[in-house]
Design a protein around this motif. Structure first.
Motif, PDB file in Angstrom:
ATOM      1  N   VAL A  31       0.863  -1.178   0.000  1.00  0.00           N
ATOM      2  CA  VAL A  31       0.000   0.000   0.000  1.00  0.00           C
ATOM      3  C   VAL A  31       0.901   1.231   0.000  1.00  0.00           C
ATOM      4  N   ASP A  32       0.453   2.300  -0.675  1.00  0.00           N
ATOM      5  CA  ASP A  32       1.279   3.511  -0.680  1.00  0.00           C
ATOM      6  C   ASP A  32       1.424   4.023   0.745  1.00  0.00           C
ATOM      7  N   CYS A  33       2.610   4.532   1.072  1.00  0.00           N
ATOM      8  CA  CYS A  33       2.970   4.868   2.448  1.00  0.00           C
ATOM      9  C   CYS A  33       1.961   5.832   3.073  1.00  0.00           C
ATOM     10  N   ILE A  34       1.462   5.451   4.223  1.00  0.00           N
ATOM     11  CA  ILE A  34       0.450   6.268   4.900  1.00  0.00           C
ATOM     12  C   ILE A  34       1.058   7.503   5.543  1.00  0.00           C
ATOM     13  N   LEU A  35       2.409   7.505   5.651  1.00  0.00           N
ATOM     14  CA  LEU A  35       3.064   8.649   6.291  1.00  0.00           C
ATOM     15  C   LEU A  35       3.458   9.722   5.271  1.00  0.00           C
ATOM     16  N   ARG A  63      11.252   7.515   6.162  1.00  0.00           N
ATOM     17  CA  ARG A  63      11.930   6.493   6.971  1.00  0.00           C
ATOM     18  C   ARG A  63      11.067   5.249   7.123  1.00  0.00           C
ATOM     19  N   LEU A  64       9.753   5.426   7.294  1.00  0.00           N
ATOM     20  CA  LEU A  64       8.871   4.288   7.520  1.00  0.00           C
ATOM     21  C   LEU A  64       8.860   3.347   6.322  1.00  0.00           C
ATOM     22  N   LEU A  75       2.461  -0.552  11.023  1.00  0.00           N
ATOM     23  CA  LEU A  75       2.370   0.392   9.910  1.00  0.00           C
ATOM     24  C   LEU A  75       1.425   1.544  10.244  1.00  0.00           C
ATOM     25  N   LYS A  76       0.289   1.202  10.838  1.00  0.00           N
ATOM     26  CA  LYS A  76      -0.724   2.229  11.086  1.00  0.00           C
ATOM     27  C   LYS A  76      -0.318   3.185  12.197  1.00  0.00           C
ATOM     28  N   ARG A  77       0.422   2.679  13.189  1.00  0.00           N
ATOM     29  CA  ARG A  77       0.775   3.501  14.348  1.00  0.00           C
ATOM     30  C   ARG A  77       2.233   3.944  14.351  1.00  0.00           C
ATOM     31  N   GLY A  78       2.958   3.633  13.290  1.00  0.00           N
ATOM     32  CA  GLY A  78       4.336   4.095  13.190  1.00  0.00           C
ATOM     33  C   GLY A  78       5.270   3.442  14.187  1.00  0.00           C
TER      34      GLY A  78
END
Length: 341
Positions: A263-267, A274-275, A320-323
């Motif tokens: 999935v495209d980076c949520i950040l 960095r994520l 991923l969702k919470r970093g």
């Protein structure tokens, strides 16, 4: 001598009245009535008086001593009661003060992610199916089309029990066989959340015990497009509207074709950070069309039925969702981390 006794009595009573604690009354006793007290000193000097004065002065001295002892007893009772009142007043609850908010627990972040994922998939028609964590080698490997010499069958990769061919499941995929054999030849759409175990070194990105959620849909004329639409809908609900996904070819023994899904980076929204390690993409799951051999092992005719399957790590989705960048934090019992996420 009588005048001296009267003056001493008045002084002692005044000092006793001024005593505000039991400690001060004890000090008063030693000063006036103790073995070296001032009244005791007068009583010891009676021998210096004449025979006529001695009984009169002695009688009066004893009367004053008894009066002071009685006054001391009353004062100590009064002081003790006052101290109790002060203690109670200090400990009293002021009901007009604002209340203290109690510290409440909450769901573990793994459970939070699992419940969120289950709810999203249930809205798409999937039902939860429970499957065992202790499996046979056949269900965990053989019926899922793993070849006999596959490295996953080695003790270095799998936790074996003392019973022959009985293991702790390495993935939730054996649940596919249980679900298929229960419902075949009816179409099914199930999800299988639960624990998995692998004999791995514990690192920032891998654990020996972790959670997965498996998805399986079998029916007539199910295609890869159905899989793509399901996963795109999941990504948009899990990570926010407007998400993009991409498929990369891969290999799993129980699906053909097999893909890894990003999935495209949520950040950073795909810009690179960095994520996502500057790639703009985050890997979220593996998927594919159910292999004909697995369909047949589950009781379905591959010429009539088709299906898709996917599997994803629940901690992976939470990270991923919470970093979160270290999976070990989920099971370290660090209250600071659990409160933050």
């Amino acid at each position: 001598m009588n005048g001296q006794l009267e003056a001493l009595q008045q002084e002692a009573l005044a000092a006793l009245t001024a005593a505000q604690s039991l400690t001060e009354t004890e000090a008063w006793y030693h000063e006036y009535l103790g073995r070296k007290g001032r009244l005791t000193a007068i009583l010891r000097s009676l021998g210096q008086l004449s025979k006529e004065e001695r009984p009169l002065v002695g009688k009066r001295a004893n009367e004053i001593k008894e009066a002071l002892e009685q006054a001391l007893k009353q004062r100590q009772e009064s002081v003790a009661a006052e101290e109790i009142q002060r203690t109670l007043a200090a400990e009293a609850v002021d009901v007009t003060l604002p209340g203290r908010r109690p510290i409440l627990g909450k769901l573990h972040p793994t459970n939070q992610a699992m419940r969120e994922m289950v709810e999203i998939l249930k809205q798409m028609g999937f039902q939860v199916f429970d499957s065992p964590e202790v499996e046979t080698d056949d269900y965990n490997f053989g019926l899922l089309n793993f070849p006999p010499d596959h490295p996953a069958r080695e003790m270095q990769d799998t936790f074996f029990t003392t019973r022959p061919n009985v293991i702790l499941r390495t993935h939730t995929s054996p649940g596919q066989l249980h679900a298929m054999r229960k419902y075949a030849p009816e179409p099914i759409r199930v999800i299988l959340p639960g624990k998995c175990y692998r004999n791995e070194d514990v690192t920032a990105r891998s654990e020996m015990m972790f959670y997965q959620i498996e998805g399986l849909a079998i029916g007539h004329r199910i295609t890869f497009s159905d899989l793509k639409g399901t996963l795109l809908n999941f990504a948009n609900q899990m990570y926010g509207e407007g998400r993009k996904i991409r498929f990369r070819k891969s290999y799993f023994p129980f699906t053909e074709p097999s893909v890894e899904v990003d999935v495209d980076c949520i950040l950073c929204g795909g810009a690179g950070c960095r994520l996502c390690k500057q790639t703009g993409w985050l890997e979220i799951l593996g998927a594919g069309m159910v292999h004909p051999v697995v369909l047949k092992n589950g009781g379905y005719d591959p010429a009539v039925f088709s299906g898709f399957a996917f599997g994803m790590g629940i901690e992976r989705q939470a990270m991923l969702k919470r970093g979160v960048d270290d999976i070990r934090l989920f099971y370290s019992n660090d209250v600071r981390f659990l409160a933050r996420v």
